[in-house]
Design a protein around this motif. Structure first.
Motif, mmCIF file in Angstrom:
data_model
loop_
_atom_site.group_PDB
_atom_site.id
_atom_site.type_symbol
_atom_site.label_atom_id
_atom_site.label_comp_id
_atom_site.label_asym_id
_atom_site.label_seq_id
_atom_site.Cartn_x
_atom_site.Cartn_y
_atom_site.Cartn_z
ATOM 1 N N PHE A 119 33.638 38.664 39.393
ATOM 2 C CA PHE A 119 34.570 39.658 39.915
ATOM 3 C C PHE A 119 34.805 39.470 41.410
ATOM 4 N N THR A 120 33.789 39.040 42.128
ATOM 5 C CA THR A 120 33.959 38.779 43.555
ATOM 6 C C THR A 120 34.941 37.642 43.787
ATOM 7 N N GLN A 121 34.843 36.595 42.989
ATOM 8 C CA GLN A 121 35.758 35.463 43.124
ATOM 9 C C GLN A 121 37.193 35.889 42.831
ATOM 10 N N LEU A 122 37.360 36.700 41.784
ATOM 11 C CA LEU A 122 38.697 37.194 41.470
ATOM 12 C C LEU A 122 39.185 38.153 42.553
ATOM 13 N N ALA A 123 38.282 39.016 43.003
ATOM 14 C CA ALA A 123 38.675 40.014 43.991
ATOM 15 C C ALA A 123 39.063 39.396 45.315
ATOM 16 N N ASN A 124 38.503 38.249 45.638
ATOM 17 C CA ASN A 124 38.860 37.585 46.886
ATOM 18 C C ASN A 124 40.323 37.177 46.925
ATOM 19 N N ALA A 125 40.969 37.212 45.771
ATOM 20 C CA ALA A 125 42.395 36.883 45.728
ATOM 21 C C ALA A 125 43.232 37.870 46.525
ATOM 22 N N GLN A 126 42.659 39.048 46.875
ATOM 23 C CA GLN A 126 43.415 40.019 47.664
ATOM 24 C C GLN A 126 43.797 39.452 49.021
ATOM 25 N N ASN A 127 43.136 38.411 49.457
ATOM 26 C CA ASN A 127 43.500 37.773 50.718
ATOM 27 C C ASN A 127 44.874 37.114 50.642
ATOM 28 N N LYS A 128 45.345 36.875 49.411
ATOM 29 C CA LYS A 128 46.690 36.327 49.250
ATOM 30 C C LYS A 128 47.714 37.439 49.508
ATOM 31 N N LYS A 129 48.950 37.030 49.681
ATOM 32 C CA LYS A 129 49.998 38.027 49.931
ATOM 33 C C LYS A 129 50.218 38.905 48.712
ATOM 34 N N THR A 130 50.228 38.336 47.520
ATOM 35 C CA THR A 130 50.363 39.109 46.290
ATOM 36 C C THR A 130 49.254 38.716 45.336
ATOM 37 N N THR A 131 48.925 39.632 44.441
ATOM 38 C CA THR A 131 47.882 39.379 43.460
ATOM 39 C C THR A 131 48.392 39.730 42.080
ATOM 40 N N THR A 132 47.772 39.161 41.072
ATOM 41 C CA THR A 132 48.114 39.502 39.694
ATOM 42 C C THR A 132 47.397 40.790 39.309
ATOM 43 N N LYS A 140 56.795 53.120 39.461
ATOM 44 C CA LYS A 140 56.373 52.153 38.456
ATOM 45 C C LYS A 140 54.848 51.970 38.488
ATOM 46 N N PRO A 141 54.242 51.781 37.323
ATOM 47 C CA PRO A 141 52.785 51.584 37.302
ATOM 48 C C PRO A 141 52.313 50.484 38.244
ATOM 49 N N ALA A 142 53.056 49.383 38.317
ATOM 50 C CA ALA A 142 52.615 48.263 39.159
ATOM 51 C C ALA A 142 52.624 48.610 40.637
ATOM 52 N N GLN A 143 53.520 49.510 41.069
ATOM 53 C CA GLN A 143 53.517 49.859 42.481
ATOM 54 C C GLN A 143 52.330 50.755 42.810
ATOM 55 N N VAL A 144 51.935 51.611 41.874
ATOM 56 C CA VAL A 144 50.729 52.414 42.072
ATOM 57 C C VAL A 144 49.505 51.508 42.093
ATOM 58 N N THR A 179 49.297 44.627 33.594
ATOM 59 C CA THR A 179 49.977 43.377 33.247
ATOM 60 C C THR A 179 51.341 43.208 33.892
ATOM 61 N N ASP A 180 51.970 44.309 34.335
ATOM 62 C CA ASP A 180 53.284 44.173 34.964
ATOM 63 C C ASP A 180 53.174 43.368 36.268
ATOM 64 N N ALA A 181 54.260 42.693 36.590
ATOM 65 C CA ALA A 181 54.298 41.901 37.825
ATOM 66 C C ALA A 181 54.108 42.805 39.042
ATOM 67 N N PRO A 182 53.532 42.285 40.112
ATOM 68 C CA PRO A 182 53.349 43.092 41.322
ATOM 69 C C PRO A 182 54.659 43.721 41.782
ATOM 70 N N ALA A 183 54.552 44.943 42.316
ATOM 71 C CA ALA A 183 55.737 45.660 42.794
ATOM 72 C C ALA A 183 55.379 46.407 44.066
ATOM 73 N N PRO A 184 56.289 46.453 45.033
ATOM 74 C CA PRO A 184 56.005 47.170 46.289
ATOM 75 C C PRO A 184 55.996 48.678 46.066
ATOM 76 N N TRP A 185 55.111 49.370 46.765
ATOM 77 C CA TRP A 185 55.073 50.821 46.678
ATOM 78 C C TRP A 185 56.070 51.405 47.661
ATOM 79 N N THR A 186 56.250 52.730 47.613
ATOM 80 C CA THR A 186 57.371 53.363 48.303
ATOM 81 C C THR A 186 57.389 53.078 49.801
ATOM 82 N N SER A 187 56.280 53.275 50.489
ATOM 83 C CA SER A 187 56.308 53.076 51.940
ATOM 84 C C SER A 187 56.503 51.605 52.301
ATOM 85 N N LEU A 188 55.996 50.711 51.474
ATOM 86 C CA LEU A 188 56.208 49.282 51.721
ATOM 87 C C LEU A 188 57.684 48.938 51.596
#
Length: 408
Positions: A13-26, A314-318, A383-392
């Motif tokens: 989980f740490t290896q997967l979680a480190n993906a947050q350093n990317k601009k977008t994550t799955t 949208k669920p993905a933005q939350v 599973t939905d593709a990443p989506a920006p939240w309202t303030s973003l």
């Protein structure tokens, strides 16, 4: 061997979680972040109580000017607040994934922990029977049982169930603050009603009636007779009111319209919570009890768990917004001591901002922001593709929905 496996799973989980350093994550990477940090927060409480070492090992840090008897209240705070947050996740069925095995291990230990907590012969027996504060934290235990009855209540042995019932009924000898505390008393009684036990209808009805009177409009309830600008609408009021009314409707003790209205108001309130998350994944540190950290988003997480988000949210933005908040708060070590326990503060060790009723056990309210882990990994929230939240979107110049008050 078991703990070597747990370490291996957490490494995954740490290896997967480190993906947050990317601009977008799955969604899968986001979920790994949630699992890693919920487990990290909850594990010390559950593991130690399962092994009858909670009172021995949990540090008891108290706010300046602390006004309670910590030895009599902080351990129930830690238990109740932890289990209320992990309950939906632990209610998912077992599977052979790394997450599934981690989840099963925590559920198994939590059932031992719950048994120990009401066993008078255990060194970790936690009494509900003195002080006023247990009215609060017994309600979080009850909330966990309501959120995951098949995972956390039904598997308990009959002696343990009887002991919990007796502890809940013992709360009737006391009263508390004239504010959101009414819901705590009502929810514990609502749980007793849900399992066919004798309950106190007056405590339930008084809580419901006062919440109706204290509604001030546009999804906001006053926390008592005077309004307070803080996160208690999320920490307590919306989730407990909605879930208490659900019990009453199921038992034909309330009208469906009452539940529908309360739910509609919580959905509207969830819009506010989604909008206050900044493009960077931060949120305002205002009001009482900001040391509860991610509990500020309990109402949003519960609405998403119930799959009742407004159409334009949208669920993905939350998912994206809450993932960023969770990552910012918990990916470092600033909110933990060297043994993994939460420390007093908002984003770091800041005891000066803790309220006079806050001790180490109080902080485990943080788990309430993780409720949406109760949705399975194949749900569109994950599973939905990443989506920006309202303030973003707003700060990026994208089109957003105008916000207006509602009349219900």
């Amino acid at each position: 061997m078991k703990y070597k496996l747990i370490f291996a799973f957490l490494l995954i989980f740490t290896q997967l979680a480190n993906a947050q350093n990317k601009k977008t994550t799955t969604g899968a990477e986001d979920r790994a972040i949630w699992v890693k940090h919920l487990y990290r927060i909850a594990y010390p409480v559950i593991y130690n109580l399962a092994n009858e070492t909670l009172k021995k090992n949990m540090p008891v840090e108290k706010a300046p000017g602390y006004g309670l008897n910590a030895a009599k209240v902080t351990y129930l705070e830690a238990l109740g607040r932890t289990v209320a947050g992990v309950a939906p996740w632990l209610a998912l069925p077992d599977d052979e994934t790394a997450e599934g095995k981690l989840r099963k291990n925590m559920r198994t230990e939590l059932l031992k922990a719950l048994t120990n907590s009401v066993n008078p012969e255990s060194p970790d027996y936690i009494s509900f029977r003195s002080e006023s504060q247990p009215i609060v934290d017994a309600a979080y235990v009850a909330h966990a049982f309501l959120r995951a009855p098949k995972a956390l209540w039904e598997p308990l042995d009959e002696t343990t169930k009887k002991r919990f019932i007796e502890e809940f009924k013992s709360l009737r000898t006391r009263t508390g603050a004239y504010n959101n505390w009414l819901l705590f008393a009502g929810l514990s009684e609502g749980f007793l009603l849900s399992i066919g036990e004798q309950y106190d209808p007056a405590r339930v009805q008084f809580a419901i009636n006062k919440m109706k009177e204290w509604y001030v409009g546009d999804s906001w309830y006053s926390d008592g007779e005077k309004f307070s600008m803080d996160y208690y609408n999320s920490y307590v009021i919306h989730p407990m009111l909605v879930d208490l009314l659900k019990v009453l409707v199921d038992k034909k003790k309330a009208q469906q319209a009452d539940y529908d209205l309360a739910l509609k108001r919580m959905v509207r309130y969830s819009e506010y919570l989604e909008r206050i998350i900044s493009p960077e994944g931060t949120y305002p540190a205002y009001g009482r009890s900001i040391t509860y950290r991610t509990a500020a988003f309990q109402a949003l997480a519960q609405v998403a768990l119930m799959e009742k988000l407004p159409e334009y949210v949208k669920p993905a933005q939350v998912r994206g917004a809450l993932t960023k908040v969770i990552y910012n708060l918990y990916n470092g070590n600033q909110n933990f001591d060297d043994k993994g326990w939460l420390v007093l503060g908002f984003n770091g060790h800041q005891p000066e901002i803790a309220d006079i009723y806050t001790s180490t056990g109080s902080l485990y309210m943080a788990t309430l922001g993780f409720l949406t882990l109760g949705l399975p990994a194949d749900n569109k929230f994950w599973t939905d593709a990443p989506a920006p939240w309202t303030s973003l979107k707003a700060w990026s110049g994208e089109t957003i929905k105008k916000d207006y008050k509602v009349e219900y």
